[in-house]
Write a protein that holds these residues in place. Structure first.
Motif, PDB file in Angstrom:
ATOM      1  N   LYS A 189       1.014  -1.501  -0.197  1.00 33.10           N
ATOM      2  CA  LYS A 189      -0.360   0.098   0.229  1.00 33.10           C
ATOM      3  C   LYS A 189       0.883   1.140  -0.085  1.00 33.10           C
ATOM      4  O   LYS A 189       0.484   2.026  -0.641  1.00 33.10           O
ATOM      5  N   ALA A 190       2.165   1.262   0.385  1.00 29.36           N
ATOM      6  CA  ALA A 190       3.047   2.797   0.824  1.00 29.36           C
ATOM      7  C   ALA A 190       3.216   2.437  -0.519  1.00 29.36           C
ATOM      8  O   ALA A 190       3.496   3.379  -0.678  1.00 29.36           O
ATOM      9  N   CYS A 191       3.288   1.572  -1.023  1.00 30.58           N
ATOM     10  CA  CYS A 191       4.319   1.449  -2.686  1.00 30.58           C
ATOM     11  C   CYS A 191       3.361   2.345  -3.083  1.00 30.58           C
ATOM     12  O   CYS A 191       3.654   2.922  -4.463  1.00 30.58           O
ATOM     13  N   ARG A 192       1.599   2.263  -3.998  1.00 33.64           N
ATOM     14  CA  ARG A 192       1.501   3.042  -4.729  1.00 33.64           C
ATOM     15  C   ARG A 192       0.907   3.628  -3.704  1.00 33.64           C
ATOM     16  O   ARG A 192       0.311   4.777  -4.904  1.00 33.64           O
ATOM     17  N   LYS A 193       0.735   4.475  -2.457  1.00 35.03           N
ATOM     18  CA  LYS A 193       0.647   5.798  -2.448  1.00 35.03           C
ATOM     19  C   LYS A 193       1.360   6.756  -2.654  1.00 35.03           C
ATOM     20  O   LYS A 193       2.018   7.748  -3.124  1.00 35.03           O
ATOM     21  N   ILE A 194       2.684   6.255  -2.520  1.00 34.68           N
ATOM     22  CA  ILE A 194       4.191   7.189  -2.664  1.00 34.68           C
ATOM     23  C   ILE A 194       4.263   6.848  -4.620  1.00 34.68           C
ATOM     24  O   ILE A 194       4.734   8.718  -4.711  1.00 34.68           O
ATOM     25  N   ARG A 195       3.987   5.876  -5.494  1.00 32.30           N
ATOM     26  CA  ARG A 195       4.123   6.718  -6.318  1.00 32.30           C
ATOM     27  C   ARG A 195       2.920   7.592  -6.980  1.00 32.30           C
ATOM     28  O   ARG A 195       3.409   8.124  -8.227  1.00 32.30           O
ATOM     29  N   GLU A 196       1.839   7.585  -6.678  1.00 37.99           N
ATOM     30  CA  GLU A 196       1.334   8.614  -6.979  1.00 37.99           C
ATOM     31  C   GLU A 196       1.344   9.653  -6.288  1.00 37.99           C
ATOM     32  O   GLU A 196       1.270  10.473  -7.280  1.00 37.99           O
ATOM     33  N   ALA A 197       1.413  10.113  -4.995  1.00 34.92           N
ATOM     34  CA  ALA A 197       2.425  10.715  -4.336  1.00 34.92           C
ATOM     35  C   ALA A 197       3.429  11.570  -5.698  1.00 34.92           C
ATOM     36  O   ALA A 197       3.274  12.674  -5.075  1.00 34.92           O
ATOM     37  N   PHE A 198       3.980  10.780  -5.374  1.00 37.52           N
ATOM     38  CA  PHE A 198       5.692  12.073  -6.136  1.00 37.52           C
ATOM     39  C   PHE A 198       5.648  11.807  -7.560  1.00 37.52           C
ATOM     40  O   PHE A 198       6.791  11.553  -8.306  1.00 37.52           O
ATOM     41  N   ASP A 199       4.491  10.805  -8.450  1.00 37.78           N
ATOM     42  CA  ASP A 199       4.622  10.601  -9.761  1.00 37.78           C
ATOM     43  C   ASP A 199       6.068   9.862 -10.167  1.00 37.78           C
ATOM     44  O   ASP A 199       6.664  10.736 -11.050  1.00 37.78           O
ATOM     45  N   VAL A 200       5.857   8.518 -10.284  1.00 34.06           N
ATOM     46  CA  VAL A 200       7.343   7.904 -10.610  1.00 34.06           C
ATOM     47  C   VAL A 200       6.783   6.396 -11.075  1.00 34.06           C
ATOM     48  O   VAL A 200       5.680   6.367 -11.313  1.00 34.06           O
ATOM     49  N   SER A 201       7.425   6.018 -11.853  1.00 32.95           N
ATOM     50  CA  SER A 201       6.878   5.246 -13.259  1.00 32.95           C
ATOM     51  C   SER A 201       7.167   3.551 -12.185  1.00 32.95           C
ATOM     52  O   SER A 201       6.238   3.429 -11.838  1.00 32.95           O
ATOM     53  N   HIS A 202       8.071   3.950 -11.106  1.00 32.13           N
ATOM     54  CA  HIS A 202       8.166   2.252 -10.309  1.00 32.13           C
ATOM     55  C   HIS A 202       8.448   2.887  -8.378  1.00 32.13           C
ATOM     56  O   HIS A 202       9.683   2.993  -8.542  1.00 32.13           O
ATOM     57  N   VAL A 203       7.588   2.611  -7.666  1.00 34.94           N
ATOM     58  CA  VAL A 203       8.237   2.033  -6.394  1.00 34.94           C
ATOM     59  C   VAL A 203       8.396   1.036  -5.744  1.00 34.94           C
ATOM     60  O   VAL A 203       7.786  -0.144  -6.304  1.00 34.94           O
ATOM     61  N   SER A 204       9.890   0.397  -5.071  1.00 38.22           N
ATOM     62  CA  SER A 204      10.486  -1.184  -4.819  1.00 38.22           C
ATOM     63  C   SER A 204      10.913  -0.452  -3.142  1.00 38.22           C
ATOM     64  O   SER A 204      11.450   0.551  -2.920  1.00 38.22           O
ATOM     65  N   MET A 205      10.219  -1.793  -2.392  1.00 40.86           N
ATOM     66  CA  MET A 205      10.654  -1.586  -1.153  1.00 40.86           C
ATOM     67  C   MET A 205      11.371  -3.210  -1.126  1.00 40.86           C
ATOM     68  O   MET A 205      11.614  -3.654  -0.925  1.00 40.86           O
ATOM     69  N   LEU A 206      13.153  -2.964  -0.786  1.00 42.04           N
ATOM     70  CA  LEU A 206      13.595  -4.311  -0.383  1.00 42.04           C
ATOM     71  C   LEU A 206      13.490  -4.332   0.905  1.00 42.04           C
ATOM     72  O   LEU A 206      14.255  -3.326   1.416  1.00 42.04           O
ATOM     73  N   VAL A 207      14.261  -5.351   1.463  1.00 40.22           N
ATOM     74  CA  VAL A 207      14.125  -5.699   2.355  1.00 40.22           C
ATOM     75  C   VAL A 207      15.659  -6.685   3.064  1.00 40.22           C
ATOM     76  O   VAL A 207      15.779  -7.584   2.309  1.00 40.22           O
ATOM     77  N   LYS A 208      16.078  -6.031   3.733  1.00 38.24           N
ATOM     78  CA  LYS A 208      17.716  -7.069   4.415  1.00 38.24           C
ATOM     79  C   LYS A 208      16.767  -8.345   4.974  1.00 38.24           C
ATOM     80  O   LYS A 208      16.368  -8.803   5.533  1.00 38.24           O
ATOM     81  N   GLU A 209      18.139  -9.389   3.969  1.00 39.57           N
ATOM     82  CA  GLU A 209      17.400 -11.015   4.305  1.00 39.57           C
ATOM     83  C   GLU A 209      19.019 -11.371   3.917  1.00 39.57           C
ATOM     84  O   GLU A 209      19.446 -12.159   3.312  1.00 39.57           O
ATOM     85  N   ASP A 210      19.491 -11.052   5.265  1.00 38.36           N
ATOM     86  CA  ASP A 210      21.148 -11.464   5.388  1.00 38.36           C
ATOM     87  C   ASP A 210      21.650 -10.708   4.470  1.00 38.36           C
ATOM     88  O   ASP A 210      21.955  -9.535   4.849  1.00 38.36           O
ATOM     89  N   GLU A 211      22.566 -11.613   3.812  1.00 42.83           N
ATOM     90  CA  GLU A 211      23.492 -10.274   3.043  1.00 42.83           C
ATOM     91  C   GLU A 211      22.553  -9.955   1.713  1.00 42.83           C
ATOM     92  O   GLU A 211      23.527  -9.208   0.457  1.00 42.83           O
TER      93      GLU A 211
END
Length: 313
Positions: A189-211
């Protein structure tokens, strides 16, 4: 009387709307009709490339829309560099500059100034030699101030609307953290809202998992170059630099960087914001665009607020 009439019409066009493209088009129609021009165009400065790009025009030949003019080159680029109007009465007798259009005989380039800053150029062309007498040059120079005013008004209005949209996005994501318990759903939901508010092509969340960093959520219209939910090395690319330096980083021309790696095939510009909560770095918020120069330093503060909310959630 002509001076009063044209300036009145131009002022009304500037005040009629805050939509920049609409205002500029109206101004060009007035210039064309009053001065009987073959082609009239407004080029705006791209600060990232230091080039002038056409924003609006009337009567241009095919292919003019994609023209980019380097500052200091040609009639238009030299007028921008010198911050003063330049006029070629007859290209048949001109040796320094080449005509922009095949049928152009005389051309006038007037820099658009906002205070002391050059923001673009008003370019006027005619099929007739000696089309612009001194009075017409003075009047068009005065007329160009209306285009500059339109640029300034539209810029301020756009900035206000952008800030309001960003504030709404921050509040919306903050509210969602209190009602959405599933982290993946919240990040989506955050990705969708950020894309709409900042008018960008793609928003991603990358979460740390080991290295590595795992693509936990994303939203946009670019093509993934890794599997859905796939992983990338945490120390690689622009996100690796953001993690090492613990700060937001921007790369507006990724193709110019031979070490650049990404997760979307079309991406040429990228912004990476670390997800940090209570001193612990949990991942990276990544914004991608297929257009160079897409990301502004002025957006960093709002995006960092959103990243903090997501990281804490």
């Amino acid at each position: 009387m002509q001076k009063i009439a044209i300036l009145y019409d131009a002022s009304q066009a500037v005040l009629s709307t805050f939509d920049l493209d609409e205002v500029l088009q109206r101004i060009l129609v007035i210039a064309r009709d009053y001065f009987h021009l073959q082609n009239v165009a407004i080029l705006l400065l791209d600060k990232e490339t230091n080039q002038l790009c056409i924003r609006s025009q009337i009567g241009g030949e095919p292919g003019f829309d994609s023209v980019r003019v380097n500052i200091g080159t040609g009639l238009i680029g030299t007028a921008a560099q010198k911050k003063r109007p330049l006029y070629v009465p007859d290209f048949a007798k001109e040796t320094r500059y080449q005509p922009w259009g095949k049928k152009t005989r005389s051309e006038l380039a007037i820099p658009l100034m906002v205070r002391d800053e050059m923001v673009g150029v008003l370019d006027c062309q005619s099929e007739n030699a000696d089309h612009f007498d001194s009075e017409t040059v003075d009047l068009l120079t005065l007329f160009s101030t209306q285009a500059s005013m339109a640029l300034q008004n539209a810029k301020l209005y756009s900035l206000e609307r952008r800030r309001a949209s960003q504030l709404e996005a921050i509040n919306t994501v903050a509210r969602e953290t209190t009602v959405v318990l599933d982290v993946k759903e919240l990040l989506a939901k955050a990705c969708r809202k950020i894309r709409e508010a900042f008018d960008v092509s793609h928003v991603s969340m990358l979460v740390k998992e080991d290295e590595d960093l795992k693509l936990q959520a994303h939203h946009g219209n670019l093509t993934l170059s890794i599997p859905e939910g796939g992983k990338v090395p945490a120390g690689a690319g622009l996100w690796g630099r953001a993690l090492r330096e613990s700060k937001t980083v921007i790369e507006n021309e990724a193709e110019a960087n031979p070490d650049c790696i990404g997760i979307y095939l079309e991406s040429v510009a990228r912004m990476c914001i670390p997800l940090v909560s209570f001193g612990q770095t949990l991942g990276v918020l990544v914004l991608d665009s297929p257009h160079p120069g897409s990301f502004l330093a002025s957006d960093i503060q709002s995006l960092e607020s959103l990243a903090d909310i997501c990281a804490t959630a």
